[in-house]
Structures are given as C-alpha cells and as structure tokens.
Design an enzyme around this catalytic site. Structure first.
Site, mmCIF file in Angstrom:
data_model
loop_
_atom_site.group_PDB
_atom_site.id
_atom_site.type_symbol
_atom_site.label_atom_id
_atom_site.label_comp_id
_atom_site.label_asym_id
_atom_site.label_seq_id
_atom_site.Cartn_x
_atom_site.Cartn_y
_atom_site.Cartn_z
ATOM 1 N NE ARG A 195 -3.706 0.341 2.252
ATOM 2 C CZ ARG A 195 -4.226 0.953 3.317
ATOM 3 N NH1 ARG A 195 -4.070 0.437 4.525
ATOM 4 N NH2 ARG A 195 -4.866 2.094 3.187
ATOM 5 C CB CYS A 254 -1.381 4.329 9.494
ATOM 6 S SG CYS A 254 -2.645 4.959 10.626
#
Length: 299
Positions: A195, A254
């Site tokens: 990701r 995040c």
C-alpha cells in the site's frame, strides 16, 4: 499495587493482568477493542462469543473517532469532551487503569491507549498478545448473552473522568505539508509495504504515500507469537528506519490514524518517546486539493 503493573505502563502480559484482574483494591477497566475494517460489526460479534471476563466492548467507529466531514479522513479524532463522556460511560475515572486488547495484533487497542494519553490519562496499557495471548496462557473467556445488557457499559456505571492536558503530540495536515519544503521531521507510514508503494490499494481511493515518508509496517513490531518484540530489538529496528532522526522529530501516520498508534506504542516500548501522530493520515491527505502523492519505494 502489583509490581508487574506499576513498572509496565504501556504493555501488560496475560499473567500480570490475570494476577490483578480480581483485586478489589485496583480500579481496573478491561476494554475489548476488536474490530475489522471490512466488517465494522464483526468485532462486537466476536466479543459476544468470547472476551476476557469483565471486559467492556469499545467500537472503533463509534467510540474512538469523531464525525467525518469528507476532508478529515476515515477515523478523525473525536471531540475531547465527547471522548471524555464516552470514557466516563465505560466506567473509567481519573484513577482507573485501562487495559486494552483486540483480535488483530493490537492496532485498535493501541488507538485507545493513545487516545487516553491524548486526553491526559496516563494509566493505560495494551495487553501483549491480545485475546489470543490470553487464551494461549490458559486463561478463561466469557460469552455475552442478551440478558447482560448493552455493550461498552461498565457494571459500575458512569465514572468521573476529566480530560486533562495531552500527554502526546499531534501533527496537522498543514504541518506535514510544510515539512515537505523544509523537513524538520521524518514522516513514518505504518501501512503494509504494498500500500505504501501504491499497489493493491483496497481501502482508500488513491494509492501511494506522502512524499519523503519512510515505511515501517506495524506488524513488524510483533514476533511470531503475536507479541511485541523485545525493547532492544524494536530499538534496533526503528533505528535502522529513522537513521539520524531523533524520536521527538518523527511524525507517525498510516491510512487513518489507527495503525500509526501501534508504531507509537512500539517506539515507547523501545524507549523512543516523544513522536507525534498525524491523526488524519493518508485518508485525510488525499482528500486535500493539490496534496502531492508519491508511489514506489522511494520517498
């Protein structure tokens, strides 16, 4: 107070928790924070099937974040007064020791741990190994039945909880944006490496990462048994990522400000305190017009 509690303010073992959980002299609330981003009600279903005796259920979306406005990310910080009221409803007072756990290696428990510190409450720890670790230690679990009442409501009812000056630091979108032109901190992304590189993005509408950021996957903080690695190992691994940056000049992020708390906890365990959290994280970043995006392994 039990020595194992007083000397481990960030992590607690299943054995230490079991030793004190029945003590009438300890003001203790155990919080089950189990959650699944793909199925937001799964955590409560699992809680009903099995949880640590006496634990209350804490829901990520309803209890540990605020209202979304389209620009604030998937899990924005709650209003301080609203969070204080919810904490009080859980039976948490100014003197309560809170032990949080989950079913996913600790990120949702770490979010509660960090939010309590954000609200000025330092008596909080994460159960090392979570519910799996509790069971592996041979400890009993309870099931919840309809007759026991609503989830997330402490047996003793509402407590007196006061939001006090924060014990942690936060960074805003503006501060992270300004850091691109004049770097004063290292941005550390807790998402999985794919990701981070902009591959296999299934949660947010845009893949990639904040330019200049480094990557430390939060699950790398755990050993094969699902417990946090030893402090010296964590310290060495973070040092390899941080380089010359001191811990007080690190901004964690995040996808939405949840797993970044896991890295913050791991750094505290390693003796690397003082880092900040960009609570809006990637999901807020990509919602801002013109915010730059990088892909691949380079910052």
């Amino acid at each position: 107070m039990n020595e194992s509690i007083s000397t481990h303010e960030n992590l607690i073992s299943a054995q230490a928790l079991a030793e004190v959980s029945g003590s009438p002299s300890l003001d203790l609330v155990i919080a089950d924070c189990s959650f699944d981003l793909a199925d937001p009600e799964q955590g409560y279903r699992l809680y009903r099937q099995a949880h640590i005796p006496g634990a209350v259920y804490v829901h990520l979306d309803r209890d540990l974040c605020g209202a979304k406005n389209g620009r604030s990310g998937r899990h924005p910080l709650p209003e301080r007064d609203a969070f204080a009221a919810r904490v009080a409803a859980l039976g948490i007072s100014d003197d309560t020791l809170v032990v949080a756990y989950d079913n996913a290696g600790g990120p949702y428990a770490a979010r509660l741990w960090w939010l309590l510190r954000w609200a000025g409450h330092g008596r909080a720890a994460v159960l090392d190994g979570g519910l799996d670790g509790w069971r592996a230690a041979g400890r009993a679990v309870n099931a919840t039945h309809a007759a026991t009442g609503e989830p997330g409501v402490a047996r003793g009812g509402r407590a007196a909880f006061t939001a006090r000056p924060s014990l942690v630091r936060t960074a805003s979108f503006g501060e992270v944006l300004a850091n691109l032109a004049a770097p004063r901190a290292l941005v550390l992304d807790a998402r999985a490496p794919d990701r981070f590189r902009g591959e296999n993005e299934t949660i947010d509408p845009v893949g990639g990462h904040i330019p200049g950021a480094a990557n430390r996957f939060f699950r790398d903080n755990l050993d094969a048994a699902g417990r946090f690695k030893r402090p010296e190992q964590l310290r060495a691994e973070f040092a390899a990522v941080l380089g010359a940056w001191p811990s007080a000049q690190v901004i964690h992020q995040c996808g939405s400000g949840v797993t970044g708390c896991h890295n913050l906890l791991a750094m505290e365990v390693a003796g690397l305190g003082g880092a900040a959290l960009y609570a809006g994280s990637w999901s807020e970043w990509i919602a801002q017009p013109g915010a730059p995006v990088s892909a691949g392994t380079a910052g």
